[in-house]
Design a protein around this motif. Structure first.
Motif, PDB file in Angstrom:
ATOM      1  N   ASN A   1       0.839  -1.187   0.000  1.00 26.00           N
ATOM      2  CA  ASN A   1       0.000   0.000   0.000  1.00 26.00           C
ATOM      3  C   ASN A   1       0.878   1.241   0.000  1.00 26.00           C
ATOM      4  O   ASN A   1       1.744   1.405   0.853  1.00 26.00           O
ATOM      5  CB  ASN A   1      -0.900  -0.021   1.244  1.00 26.00           C
ATOM      6  CG  ASN A   1      -1.894   1.125   1.249  1.00 26.00           C
ATOM      7  OD1 ASN A   1      -1.939   1.917   0.315  1.00 26.00           O
ATOM      8  ND2 ASN A   1      -2.693   1.171   2.303  1.00 26.00           N
TER       9      ASN A   1
ATOM     10  N   TYR B   1     -17.169  -4.193  -4.863  1.00 21.55           N
ATOM     11  CA  TYR B   1     -16.283  -5.364  -4.951  1.00 21.55           C
ATOM     12  C   TYR B   1     -17.062  -6.524  -5.556  1.00 21.55           C
ATOM     13  O   TYR B   1     -18.209  -6.775  -5.171  1.00 21.55           O
ATOM     14  CB  TYR B   1     -15.751  -5.726  -3.568  1.00 21.55           C
ATOM     15  CG  TYR B   1     -14.660  -4.808  -3.068  1.00 21.55           C
ATOM     16  CD1 TYR B   1     -13.336  -5.215  -3.043  1.00 21.55           C
ATOM     17  CD2 TYR B   1     -14.959  -3.515  -2.644  1.00 21.55           C
ATOM     18  CE1 TYR B   1     -12.324  -4.367  -2.599  1.00 21.55           C
ATOM     19  CE2 TYR B   1     -13.959  -2.652  -2.200  1.00 21.55           C
ATOM     20  CZ  TYR B   1     -12.649  -3.088  -2.187  1.00 21.55           C
ATOM     21  OH  TYR B   1     -11.646  -2.230  -1.755  1.00 21.55           O
TER      22      TYR B   1
ATOM     23  N   ARG C   1     -13.778  -3.173  -7.790  1.00 20.60           N
ATOM     24  CA  ARG C   1     -12.549  -3.814  -7.334  1.00 20.60           C
ATOM     25  C   ARG C   1     -12.716  -5.323  -7.460  1.00 20.60           C
ATOM     26  O   ARG C   1     -13.753  -5.878  -7.071  1.00 20.60           O
ATOM     27  CB  ARG C   1     -12.241  -3.440  -5.873  1.00 20.60           C
ATOM     28  CG  ARG C   1     -11.899  -1.971  -5.684  1.00 20.60           C
ATOM     29  CD  ARG C   1     -10.552  -1.635  -6.321  1.00 20.60           C
ATOM     30  NE  ARG C   1     -10.191  -0.230  -6.153  1.00 20.60           N
ATOM     31  CZ  ARG C   1     -10.430   0.715  -7.058  1.00 20.60           C
ATOM     32  NH1 ARG C   1     -11.048   0.399  -8.186  1.00 20.60           N
ATOM     33  NH2 ARG C   1     -10.065   1.960  -6.841  1.00 20.60           N
TER      34      ARG C   1
ATOM     35  N   GLN D   1     -10.201  -7.633  -6.424  1.00 19.14           N
ATOM     36  CA  GLN D   1      -9.328  -8.404  -5.538  1.00 19.14           C
ATOM     37  C   GLN D   1     -10.161  -9.349  -4.660  1.00 19.14           C
ATOM     38  O   GLN D   1     -11.262  -9.009  -4.219  1.00 19.14           O
ATOM     39  CB  GLN D   1      -8.498  -7.467  -4.642  1.00 19.14           C
ATOM     40  CG  GLN D   1      -7.461  -6.658  -5.377  1.00 19.14           C
ATOM     41  CD  GLN D   1      -7.996  -5.350  -5.938  1.00 19.14           C
ATOM     42  OE1 GLN D   1      -9.206  -5.080  -5.881  1.00 19.14           O
ATOM     43  NE2 GLN D   1      -7.115  -4.513  -6.470  1.00 19.14           N
TER      44      GLN D   1
ATOM     45  N   ALA E   1     -11.546 -11.189  -1.513  1.00 19.24           N
ATOM     46  CA  ALA E   1     -11.734 -10.800  -0.113  1.00 19.24           C
ATOM     47  C   ALA E   1     -12.741 -11.746   0.535  1.00 19.24           C
ATOM     48  O   ALA E   1     -13.542 -12.399  -0.147  1.00 19.24           O
ATOM     49  CB  ALA E   1     -12.213  -9.356  -0.004  1.00 19.24           C
TER      50      ALA E   1
ATOM     51  N   ASP F   1     -11.747 -10.346   6.446  1.00 15.54           N
ATOM     52  CA  ASP F   1     -10.851  -9.242   6.117  1.00 15.54           C
ATOM     53  C   ASP F   1     -11.392  -7.883   6.558  1.00 15.54           C
ATOM     54  O   ASP F   1     -10.666  -6.879   6.505  1.00 15.54           O
ATOM     55  CB  ASP F   1     -10.598  -9.204   4.608  1.00 15.54           C
ATOM     56  CG  ASP F   1      -9.946 -10.467   4.078  1.00 15.54           C
ATOM     57  OD1 ASP F   1      -9.165 -11.073   4.834  1.00 15.54           O
ATOM     58  OD2 ASP F   1     -10.215 -10.841   2.927  1.00 15.54           O
TER      59      ASP F   1
ATOM     60  N   THR G   1      -9.094  -4.619   7.914  1.00 19.07           N
ATOM     61  CA  THR G   1      -9.156  -3.416   7.079  1.00 19.07           C
ATOM     62  C   THR G   1      -9.540  -2.197   7.903  1.00 19.07           C
ATOM     63  O   THR G   1      -8.935  -1.127   7.773  1.00 19.07           O
ATOM     64  CB  THR G   1     -10.154  -3.624   5.927  1.00 19.07           C
ATOM     65  OG1 THR G   1      -9.759  -4.760   5.169  1.00 19.07           O
ATOM     66  CG2 THR G   1     -10.207  -2.402   5.032  1.00 19.07           C
TER      67      THR G   1
ATOM     68  N   SER H   1      -5.895  -7.017   5.543  1.00 15.98           N
ATOM     69  CA  SER H   1      -6.486  -5.758   5.122  1.00 15.98           C
ATOM     70  C   SER H   1      -6.542  -5.667   3.601  1.00 15.98           C
ATOM     71  O   SER H   1      -5.620  -6.078   2.898  1.00 15.98           O
ATOM     72  CB  SER H   1      -5.666  -4.588   5.669  1.00 15.98           C
ATOM     73  OG  SER H   1      -6.116  -3.360   5.111  1.00 15.98           O
ATOM     74  N   PHE H   2      -7.640  -5.109   3.115  1.00 22.23           N
ATOM     75  CA  PHE H   2      -7.720  -4.780   1.691  1.00 22.23           C
ATOM     76  C   PHE H   2      -7.764  -3.261   1.484  1.00 22.23           C
ATOM     77  O   PHE H   2      -8.157  -2.773   0.423  1.00 22.23           O
ATOM     78  CB  PHE H   2      -8.921  -5.447   1.014  1.00 22.23           C
ATOM     79  CG  PHE H   2     -10.249  -5.234   1.700  1.00 22.23           C
ATOM     80  CD1 PHE H   2     -10.972  -4.067   1.521  1.00 22.23           C
ATOM     81  CD2 PHE H   2     -10.791  -6.225   2.500  1.00 22.23           C
ATOM     82  CE1 PHE H   2     -12.200  -3.879   2.142  1.00 22.23           C
ATOM     83  CE2 PHE H   2     -12.020  -6.054   3.128  1.00 22.23           C
ATOM     84  CZ  PHE H   2     -12.726  -4.870   2.943  1.00 22.23           C
TER      85      PHE H   2
ATOM     86  N   THR I   1      -6.411  -1.595  -1.615  1.00 24.86           N
ATOM     87  CA  THR I   1      -7.148  -1.610  -2.881  1.00 24.86           C
ATOM     88  C   THR I   1      -8.026  -0.370  -3.055  1.00 24.86           C
ATOM     89  O   THR I   1      -8.564  -0.160  -4.144  1.00 24.86           O
ATOM     90  CB  THR I   1      -8.045  -2.856  -2.976  1.00 24.86           C
ATOM     91  OG1 THR I   1      -9.129  -2.761  -2.021  1.00 24.86           O
ATOM     92  CG2 THR I   1      -7.252  -4.124  -2.718  1.00 24.86           C
TER      93      THR I   1
ATOM     94  N   THR J   1      -3.907  -9.006  -4.859  1.00 25.22           N
ATOM     95  CA  THR J   1      -4.740  -9.690  -3.875  1.00 25.22           C
ATOM     96  C   THR J   1      -3.846 -10.251  -2.775  1.00 25.22           C
ATOM     97  O   THR J   1      -2.887 -10.975  -3.049  1.00 25.22           O
ATOM     98  CB  THR J   1      -5.522 -10.836  -4.539  1.00 25.22           C
ATOM     99  OG1 THR J   1      -6.513 -10.290  -5.405  1.00 25.22           O
ATOM    100  CG2 THR J   1      -6.209 -11.715  -3.494  1.00 25.22           C
TER     101      THR J   1
ATOM    102  N   HIS K   1      -5.275 -11.835   0.044  1.00 30.20           N
ATOM    103  CA  HIS K   1      -5.966 -13.008   0.613  1.00 30.20           C
ATOM    104  C   HIS K   1      -5.923 -14.115  -0.435  1.00 30.20           C
ATOM    105  O   HIS K   1      -6.712 -14.127  -1.385  1.00 30.20           O
ATOM    106  CB  HIS K   1      -7.404 -12.644   0.965  1.00 30.20           C
ATOM    107  CG  HIS K   1      -8.087 -13.661   1.821  1.00 30.20           C
ATOM    108  ND1 HIS K   1      -8.888 -13.318   2.893  1.00 30.20           N
ATOM    109  CD2 HIS K   1      -8.101 -15.014   1.789  1.00 30.20           C
ATOM    110  CE1 HIS K   1      -9.364 -14.417   3.469  1.00 30.20           C
ATOM    111  NE2 HIS K   1      -8.896 -15.456   2.803  1.00 30.20           N
TER     112      HIS K   1
END
Length: 860
Positions: free
Chosen positions: A43, A152, A508, A510, A512, A516, A520, A545-546, A549, A557, A559
């Motif tokens: 990040n 998402y 998004r 990714q 999850a 999570d 986050t 954590s996402f 994203t 990703t 996870h």
């Protein structure tokens, strides 16, 4: 994000956001730590921690995410000496106060500018049911969050409500939370017993330690069902798990017109009746606004965490008629057409990839055109009611959002919206006017249901749509709730935080999972997972954590691996691959065993050898191509990985049973006994701790006094119009009614009125044959009424409720909420003096042959 380079020891200052250009930067303190990109999984957002308190004004988002410590105290007040509780007292203690210096235990305080946190959890809402996920149903409030936030398309749940909610609250997997299934299905294994360990702290407990107000409004369903009574213990109720205020219901569902409400730790009645315009979802929105307002008027800078969980859109699908009528005729084309329209919209909106393929027709779902005209008319109306229910819920969420906007809180509130699992198939193939019929294996016919078509959604029904709409609601995926295909385990997920997220209206992709969410939120707030809560050492979080994203659609990703197990149905995701082992089969039509069949060791070996399916979901979004024949080695790797994860998180032993788990003997708060005595001042008991009268001989004995002007009212009742029983006096006559899943009402009533004075009034039930649970029939039996141990009425009941009452609360001296019978209006409290009422399960029944013979002769 800021491109400034931060270093340890550097002074930090800021200008208040929105202030005049001439504002002088105010010092916060020195940076004590810089968190690197490697620690945040790449990040690029800056994360720093500063040493001193910030002045009490707004902090830029980059710092409001990260500043630690006990900031957040009032400015302008005389400084006070504070210390960390548990450390040495830093003041001076002399012989008198004039030679002493005070110090105070430090109170938790949030970092100035910290965002509020709102997590909204809908119930049984499918991937294809929000407007912003392609649905033709109207959800403007949720769509607005999506347009100003993120959507998402790869969020996963456990496929069932309590397990999913445990993941949302703890950041740990559901078996590690002892929540393998709903609390009503707990069994005596560590991953299954329903008691979430205190070492798995709740987000509410974590944020409470950092100066947040914490509110829970709506559905809880995280307390072991046998602990939901007034006897407690209350340690696993919301107030025992870090929430300062609670208003809602403890169980899995409730009547939206007549809910079983709890306020903090005590039961309350709804503030109004359906006739006065009451509906639960509106009431919950009112309470959420009230809780926030109460604290903000005292400390407007104190952030809050709101866990908002309406009962919608779980059955019963209850909604004011005008909301359902908005959809008149809009579903007449059926579920096949719904899927096609929704899938096209999903591709256009980007929540399904351009190369996605719609999953094929489910073998359990009949083609719309194959239905009779009555079946189509009924199913279309049931969907109109559901759509109205969802839109009405969206409107109440909008009222909450409007309140946040009016109070200036919306922009700095991190809002997450998700459903706990895919859409529900518990309405069966035809739908039902009463969901209790589904749970009692007693589905009604189309002819019976059509008679109540104009009542659907209203107070007299407990309705649920046909599973064709369930299948359509989970578009583009296959299957539904309780199964670990994507239809059961993938859901819409929205994130909205204008002050902290630059992106708007983006998708998004990714991967999850609900575990999570806690990591986050903590990442966003700059809070480390606590080492202890209330003195209990905490277990590690399982999610990641996402937050990285939020402003990066191409971020990696983090996870990578996630197992699934629900009622024996298994799956695992790993690096874009997905393996699924359905139980009892890919569909009910294809299953070799009925749903709920236990899994033996021999069966499990057979399943592992032959029943796993493999999908490359990176290239096959909706699980449409089983590639197991081409990737056998990959499947073996995935199955092996599933067992590794199962061992890690307490998944074993695998249990595919349902009814057996519902009826298992569990530790009770009180010792098991055959006699239960109640008094009219006591609260309603949940069915889990009420005496179980079904399919056995039992008696109910009331000790009453009837005054000179007579008396009427309920002596004891259990259930509602959806099913139950009630023992009462009306027009002077002693009466008992058994409501068989709303389909039939069996009554026994005395001929003569109960005289003035003190009496023993008694109902007895004596089974005359065996139950047929599979056919939805409880034991038939002889129902008898006694006045002072003299038989005054007898009747034969051809069938009784076989498995459960839902709702199933038991009350002495009244029938609160929805009445069991239309013979009276709730609460119909007993107007005489009711000393006590005793339910006896010993099987000891009165024999009064002479009175019985006289009654039979009189009827010839």
């Amino acid at each position: 994000m800021s491109e400034t380079t931060y270093k340890e020891g550097q002074s930090v200052s800021y200008k208040p956001v929105g202030g005049p250009e001439s504002n002088t930067a105010e010092s916060i303190g020195k940076i004590t730590r810089v968190i690197t990109e490697s620690e945040t999984g790449g990040n690029t957002g800056v994360r720093v921690r500063a040493s001193a308190e910030a002045p009490r004004s707004e902090v830029p988002p980059v710092l409001s995410r990260t500043l630690g410590g006990s900031a957040g105290r009032r400015t302008g007040a005389k400084p006070v000496n504070e210390y960390n509780p548990g450390s040495a007292f830093p003041g001076v203690i002399g012989r008198t106060t004039d030679v002493s210096s005070p110090a105070w235990p430090e109170q938790p305080g949030a970092v100035p500018g910290s965002p509020n946190v709102v997590i909204i959890v809908l119930d049984d809402t499918g991937y294809g049911q929000f407007g912003c996920y392609g649905s033709p149903m109207q959800t403007p409030s949720l769509d607005g969050l999506a347009a100003d936030g993120l959507l998402y398309n790869n969020m996963h749940t456990t496929a069932l409500c309590s397990p999913s909610r445990s993941c949302i609250m703890t950041g740990r997997n559901h078996h590690a939370n002892a929540m393998a299934a709903i609390t009503e299905m707990s069994t005596g294994y560590p991953g299954y017993n329903g008691n979430i360990p205190f070492e798995n702290g709740f987000l509410s407990e974590m944020l409470l330690q950092h100066g947040y107000s914490t509110y829970m409004v709506g559905k809880w369903h995280l307390t072991p069902t046998e602990q939901e009574s007034p006897a407690g213990p209350y340690t696993r109720w919301p107030l025992g798990r870090g929430f300062e205020r609670f208003y809602g219901f403890l169980g899995g569902d409730t009547n939206q017109w007549y809910p079983e409400l709890v306020y903090d730790n005590h039961q309350v009645d709804p503030p109004a009746s359906p006739e006065q315009g009451y509906h639960l979802t509106a009431d919950l929105a009112d309470k959420a606004r009230l809780f926030i307002s109460d604290a903000k008027q005292v400390d407007p800078d104190k952030p809050f965490f709101l866990y908002f969980c309406p009962g919608a859109t779980h059955a019963p699908h209850h909604v004011p008629r005008e909301w359902a009528d908005r959809y008149r005729g809009q579903f007449d084309d059926g579920w096949d057409a719904y899927r096609e329209v929704t899938f096209a919209n999903q591709k256009r909106l980007g929540v399904a990839p351009p190369d996605a393929v719609l999953s094929p027709r489910d073998p359990d779902v009949p083609a719309w055109d194959s239905l009779s005209p009555d079946a189509r008319r009924l199913a279309a109306r049931m969907m109109e009611v559901y759509a109205g229910f969802l839109s009405h819920t969206d409107h109440q969420i909008g009222r909450l959002l409007d309140f946040l906007k009016e109070t200036g809180e919306l922009d700095n509130t991190l809002i997450m919206v998700v459903s706990d699992n895919g859409a529900s198939a518990e309405g069966g193939v035809t739908g039902t006017t009463n969901e209790a019929q589904f749970f009692n294996n007693a589905p009604e016919t189309i002819e019976e249901s059509i008679k109540a078509i104009d009542e659907l959604g209203g107070p007299t029904t407990f309705n649920h749509y046909p599973w064709g709409w369930t299948w359509a609601g989970n578009t583009p995926f296959r299957r539904w709730k309780r199964e670990t295909y994507r239809g059961g385990a993938s859901d819409p997920f929205l994130v909205h935080w204008p002050r902290g997220i630059i992106a708007r209206g983006e998708v998004r992709t990714q991967y999850a999972h609900l575990v999570d969410i806690v990591p986050t939120v903590l990442d966003v707030l700059g809070i480390e997972p606590p080492d202890t809560i209330k003195g209990v050492t905490q277990s590690p979080l399982h999610g990641v954590s996402f937050a990285h994203t939020f402003d990066s659609p191409t971020a990696p990703t983090l996870h990578r691996t996630q197992y699934f197990e629900m009622l024996g149905h298994r799956a695992i995701d790993h690096d874009g691959w997905r393996a699924v082992c359905p139980w009892p089969g890919p569909s009910f039509a294809e299953a070799r065993q009925p749903f709920g069949t236990p899994i033996t060791s021999e069966t499990l070996s057979e399943l592992d050898a032959h029943s796993w399916e493999l999908y490359h979901v990176d290239e096959d979004f909706a699980e449409t191509r089983d590639v197991v024949a081409d990737y056998r080695i990959k499947l073996i790797e995935m199955v092996s990985l599933w067992y590794v994860e199962a061992g890690k998180y307490g998944v074993l032993p695998i249990d595919g049973s349902t009814l057996a788990r519902m009826s298992v003997e569990r530790p009770q708060i009180a010792k098991v006994r055959t006699s239960y005595t109640f008094r009219p001042s006591t609260q309603t008991l949940p069915s889990s701790v009420a005496p179980r009268v079904l399919n056995r001989p039992h008696s109910i004995t009331a000790d009453v006094e009837v005054p000179a002007d007579g008396a009427e009212g309920v002596l004891m009742s259990q259930g509602s119009m959806a099913g139950g029983w009630t023992f009462y006096i009306k027009d002077g006559k002693l009466t008992y009614v058994h409501n068989y899943v709303r389909r039939a009402f069996y009554t026994v009533s005395s001929t003569d009125p109960v005289p003035v004075g003190r009496h023993e009034l008694r109902f007895e039930f004596e089974p005359t044959d065996k139950p047929d649970l599979a056919a939805g029939k409880g034991v038939p039996g002889r129902a008898q009424l006694y006045l002072n141990r003299r038989l005054v009425a007898v009747a034969n009941f051809p069938v009784t409720t076989p498995i459960m009452f839902n709702p199933g609360g038991l009350t002495c001296g009244a029938n609160p909420g929805q009445p069991v019978t239309s013979d009276y209006q709730s609460p119909f409290r007993f107007t005489g003096k009711l000393h006590s009422a005793t339910i006896d399960l010993s099987g000891e029944l009165i024999t009064d042959a002479d009175s019985e013979m006289r009654m039979h002769l009189a009827r010839q």
